[in-house]
Scaffold this active site. Sequence first.
Site, PDB file in Angstrom:
ATOM      1  N   ASN A  90       1.974  -5.271  -3.263  1.00  0.00           N
ATOM      2  CA  ASN A  90       0.590  -5.319  -2.719  1.00  0.00           C
ATOM      3  C   ASN A  90      -0.080  -3.944  -2.556  1.00  0.00           C
ATOM      4  O   ASN A  90       0.280  -3.298  -1.864  1.00  0.00           O
ATOM      5  CB  ASN A  90       0.607  -6.257  -1.668  1.00  0.00           C
ATOM      6  CG  ASN A  90      -0.689  -6.946  -1.190  1.00  0.00           C
ATOM      7  OD1 ASN A  90      -1.444  -7.499  -2.349  1.00  0.00           O
ATOM      8  ND2 ASN A  90      -1.203  -6.775  -0.097  1.00  0.00           N
ATOM      9  N   HIS A 112     -10.626  -5.889  -2.153  1.00  0.00           N
ATOM     10  CA  HIS A 112     -11.512  -5.607  -1.053  1.00  0.00           C
ATOM     11  C   HIS A 112     -12.851  -4.852  -1.825  1.00  0.00           C
ATOM     12  O   HIS A 112     -12.648  -3.800  -2.050  1.00  0.00           O
ATOM     13  CB  HIS A 112     -11.120  -4.751   0.243  1.00  0.00           C
ATOM     14  CG  HIS A 112     -10.056  -5.450   0.905  1.00  0.00           C
ATOM     15  ND1 HIS A 112     -10.198  -6.638   1.590  1.00  0.00           N
ATOM     16  CD2 HIS A 112      -8.829  -5.009   1.185  1.00  0.00           C
ATOM     17  CE1 HIS A 112      -9.096  -6.855   2.302  1.00  0.00           C
ATOM     18  NE2 HIS A 112      -8.033  -6.127   1.721  1.00  0.00           N
ATOM     19  N   GLU A 165      -6.308 -10.544  -1.247  1.00  0.00           N
ATOM     20  CA  GLU A 165      -7.072 -10.353   0.286  1.00  0.00           C
ATOM     21  C   GLU A 165      -8.672 -10.095  -0.109  1.00  0.00           C
ATOM     22  O   GLU A 165      -9.307  -9.378   0.400  1.00  0.00           O
ATOM     23  CB  GLU A 165      -6.516  -9.015   0.966  1.00  0.00           C
ATOM     24  CG  GLU A 165      -5.116  -8.853   1.043  1.00  0.00           C
ATOM     25  CD  GLU A 165      -4.616  -7.467   1.941  1.00  0.00           C
ATOM     26  OE1 GLU A 165      -5.501  -6.902   2.267  1.00  0.00           O
ATOM     27  OE2 GLU A 165      -3.400  -7.281   1.884  1.00  0.00           O
ATOM     28  N   ASP A 200     -12.469  -9.995  -0.396  1.00  0.00           N
ATOM     29  CA  ASP A 200     -13.754 -10.294   0.221  1.00  0.00           C
ATOM     30  C   ASP A 200     -14.790  -9.087  -0.464  1.00  0.00           C
ATOM     31  O   ASP A 200     -14.245  -8.183  -1.118  1.00  0.00           O
ATOM     32  CB  ASP A 200     -13.471  -9.778   1.679  1.00  0.00           C
ATOM     33  CG  ASP A 200     -12.710  -8.547   2.217  1.00  0.00           C
ATOM     34  OD1 ASP A 200     -12.500  -7.735   1.301  1.00  0.00           O
ATOM     35  OD2 ASP A 200     -12.455  -8.513   3.395  1.00  0.00           O
ATOM     36  N   GLU A 213       0.769  -1.269  -0.040  1.00  0.00           N
ATOM     37  CA  GLU A 213      -0.098  -0.087  -0.057  1.00  0.00           C
ATOM     38  C   GLU A 213       0.815   1.346   0.104  1.00  0.00           C
ATOM     39  O   GLU A 213       0.607   2.135   0.784  1.00  0.00           O
ATOM     40  CB  GLU A 213      -1.084   0.014   1.218  1.00  0.00           C
ATOM     41  CG  GLU A 213      -2.072  -1.199   1.148  1.00  0.00           C
ATOM     42  CD  GLU A 213      -2.774  -1.351   2.289  1.00  0.00           C
ATOM     43  OE1 GLU A 213      -3.038  -0.360   3.174  1.00  0.00           O
ATOM     44  OE2 GLU A 213      -3.309  -2.319   2.740  1.00  0.00           O
TER      45      GLU A 213
HETATM   46  O1  G2I Z   1      -7.391  -3.564   6.697  1.00  0.00           O
HETATM   47  C1  G2I Z   1      -7.723  -4.681   5.912  1.00  0.00           C
HETATM   48  C2  G2I Z   1      -6.352  -5.324   5.279  1.00  0.00           C
HETATM   49  C3  G2I Z   1      -5.950  -4.049   4.082  1.00  0.00           C
HETATM   50  N1  G2I Z   1      -4.702  -4.661   3.439  1.00  0.00           N
HETATM   51  C4  G2I Z   1      -3.481  -5.060   4.107  1.00  0.00           C
HETATM   52  C5  G2I Z   1      -4.106  -5.921   5.373  1.00  0.00           C
HETATM   53  O2  G2I Z   1      -2.976  -6.080   6.209  1.00  0.00           O
HETATM   54  C6  G2I Z   1      -5.364  -5.299   6.236  1.00  0.00           C
HETATM   55  O3  G2I Z   1      -5.505  -6.469   7.225  1.00  0.00           O
HETATM   56  C7  G2I Z   1      -6.066  -5.930   8.371  1.00  0.00           C
HETATM   57  C8  G2I Z   1      -6.401  -7.012   9.234  1.00  0.00           C
HETATM   58  O4  G2I Z   1      -7.410  -7.788   8.707  1.00  0.00           O
HETATM   59  C9  G2I Z   1      -6.609  -6.567  10.699  1.00  0.00           C
HETATM   60  O5  G2I Z   1      -6.948  -7.507  11.740  1.00  0.00           O
HETATM   61  O6  G2I Z   1      -5.149  -4.863   8.926  1.00  0.00           O
HETATM   62  C10 G2I Z   1      -5.797  -4.361  10.151  1.00  0.00           C
HETATM   63  C11 G2I Z   1      -4.670  -3.334  10.523  1.00  0.00           C
HETATM   64  O7  G2I Z   1      -4.616  -2.143   9.745  1.00  0.00           O
HETATM   65  C12 G2I Z   1      -5.887  -5.402  11.003  1.00  0.00           C
HETATM   66  O8  G2I Z   1      -6.461  -4.711  12.396  1.00  0.00           O
HETATM   67  C13 G2I Z   1      -5.786  -4.807  13.229  1.00  0.00           C
HETATM   68  C14 G2I Z   1      -6.759  -3.954  14.349  1.00  0.00           C
HETATM   69  O9  G2I Z   1      -6.489  -2.593  13.906  1.00  0.00           O
HETATM   70  C15 G2I Z   1      -5.975  -3.742  15.754  1.00  0.00           C
HETATM   71  O10 G2I Z   1      -6.528  -3.193  16.678  1.00  0.00           O
HETATM   72  C16 G2I Z   1      -5.724  -5.420  16.178  1.00  0.00           C
HETATM   73  O11 G2I Z   1      -4.820  -5.413  17.340  1.00  0.00           O
HETATM   74  O12 G2I Z   1      -5.845  -6.002  14.057  1.00  0.00           O
HETATM   75  C17 G2I Z   1      -5.076  -6.078  15.193  1.00  0.00           C
HETATM   76  C18 G2I Z   1      -4.899  -7.639  15.581  1.00  0.00           C
HETATM   77  O13 G2I Z   1      -6.136  -8.158  15.699  1.00  0.00           O
END
Ligand code: G2I
Length: 462
Positions: A202, A238, A265, A267, A160
């Site tokens: 990515n 997404h 990714e 969804d 990103e």
């Molecule tokens: O935002 C969706 C995805 C966009 N592209 C890059 C991916 O890496 C991203 O994944 C998401 C995860 O699915 C989430 O799970 O990235 C987020 C962070 O930007 C993740 O969220 C984080 C929460 O913000 C935190 O509060 C939490 O501690 O997940 C962490 C672990 O559960």
Amino acid sequence: MPIPRRGRGTLLMAAVTGAVVTATIAVTGTANAATTLGASAAQTGRYFGAAIAAGRLGDSTYTRILNTEFNSVTPENEMKWDATEPSQGRFTYTNGDRILNQGLSNGSKVRGHALLWHNQEPGWAQSMSGTALRNAAINHVTQVATHYRGKIYAWDVVNEAFADGSSGGRRDSNLQRTGNDWIEAAFRAARAADPAAKLCYNDYNTDGVNAKSTGVYNMVRDFKSRGVPIDCVGFQSHLGTGIPGDYQANLQRFAALGVDVQITELDVAQGGNQANIYATVTRACLAVSRCTGITVWGIRDSDSWRTGENPLLFDNSGNKKAAYTSVLNALNAGGTTNPTTPPVTTPPVTTPPVTTPPVTTPPPSGAGCTATVSLNTWTGGYVATVRVTAGATALNGWTVTVPLPSGDVVTGAWSSTNSATTGNVAFRNVDYNGQVAAGASTEFGFQANGAGPSATPVCQAG
Ligand code: G2I
């Protein structure tokens, strides 16, 4: 109806040896008969994966679906910078290793996600900038890719880094502010650390031909033309309730640059079109021979980061949704065969013994320049930052020769170009840092395997 003779023979074999039966089904089952996402994708040489979370591996419904349906895994958060290097130089791989081992023990590919991203930087890196951040970032890439060396199918090296909207340019971040070449420096460091992993860029909102995807496209084309190591581009996908009409054409134009493409990714918001959109994405990947696989960003709706949108293939209870069936049917309808090109394997570098010629020292002051090097070392490697200072006359170009001991090998450089990787390595300025005012300084850097320079670098003007 009596069982025909041949059929009876087959059944008899089945009763005698289960192993033979398994093999027989795999071979003779028609190409359209696979009943799981992974097996269906494998019919055309592709994978079908899911992002998974270490914290959910104790949930038996979750792991049952995971182990049955998917043949690739991506850690949703566990290999990110904040997870793997929570304080500078202290690396924690416990949860990343859990994902890795889950995948490997199930015979799955493991996609590494993500070495560098402006989001989820650890706090200590968020407050850094300039050369210190650049060195820390490259060191991070090197350390993590080295830890997982030989085990990762593809790394999202940089995630990103492009801006949304019409600019087509880079997103502002502290990483971007270290210099536009931070992305290529990261890819070079990743290649040096794990030559077998495919290296991907990515991003999201790159799912059709638009300003952002064209910005990425131009970067990939530039990297390919200059030999910067890049093997693949990830399209996060997404998606909401629609999909760009040129989704497949966009994948195809990247593939034509000579990189693999992957849906990384996926969804899709639940609405009238969810199942159709999933099928459209699947068919697009199948139609592009260099599209190597698809990853959905979670397993059940309740596992998704998109709370309330129910964007995945399994419902909260783990039941298959209509979207699941549409993907499975699309996979079973077949498509181009992915050649599953093996990643580029760099042959081991055999370093000939270096005889260091005597260095003629340039005049210490007046016209000319001086160079000093500072090192950030770890066992077996280092990042060198070299400061070039002009003498009494402004510089219009410079070359710094750094004497490396036998065994040291440069694996990447930024803000300079190097003509060799061993021995007396000459680093030449690039376009934007050749002109240095009298008495002023500029910096460049390189990463290498080995112990570090054996003597003071020599700077030459011009
Ligand atoms: O935002 C969706 C995805 C966009 N592209 C890059 C991916 O890496 C991203 O994944 C998401 C995860 O699915 C989430 O799970 O990235 C987020 C962070 O930007 C993740 O969220 C984080 C929460 O913000 C935190 O509060 C939490 O501690 O997940 C962490 C672990 O559960």
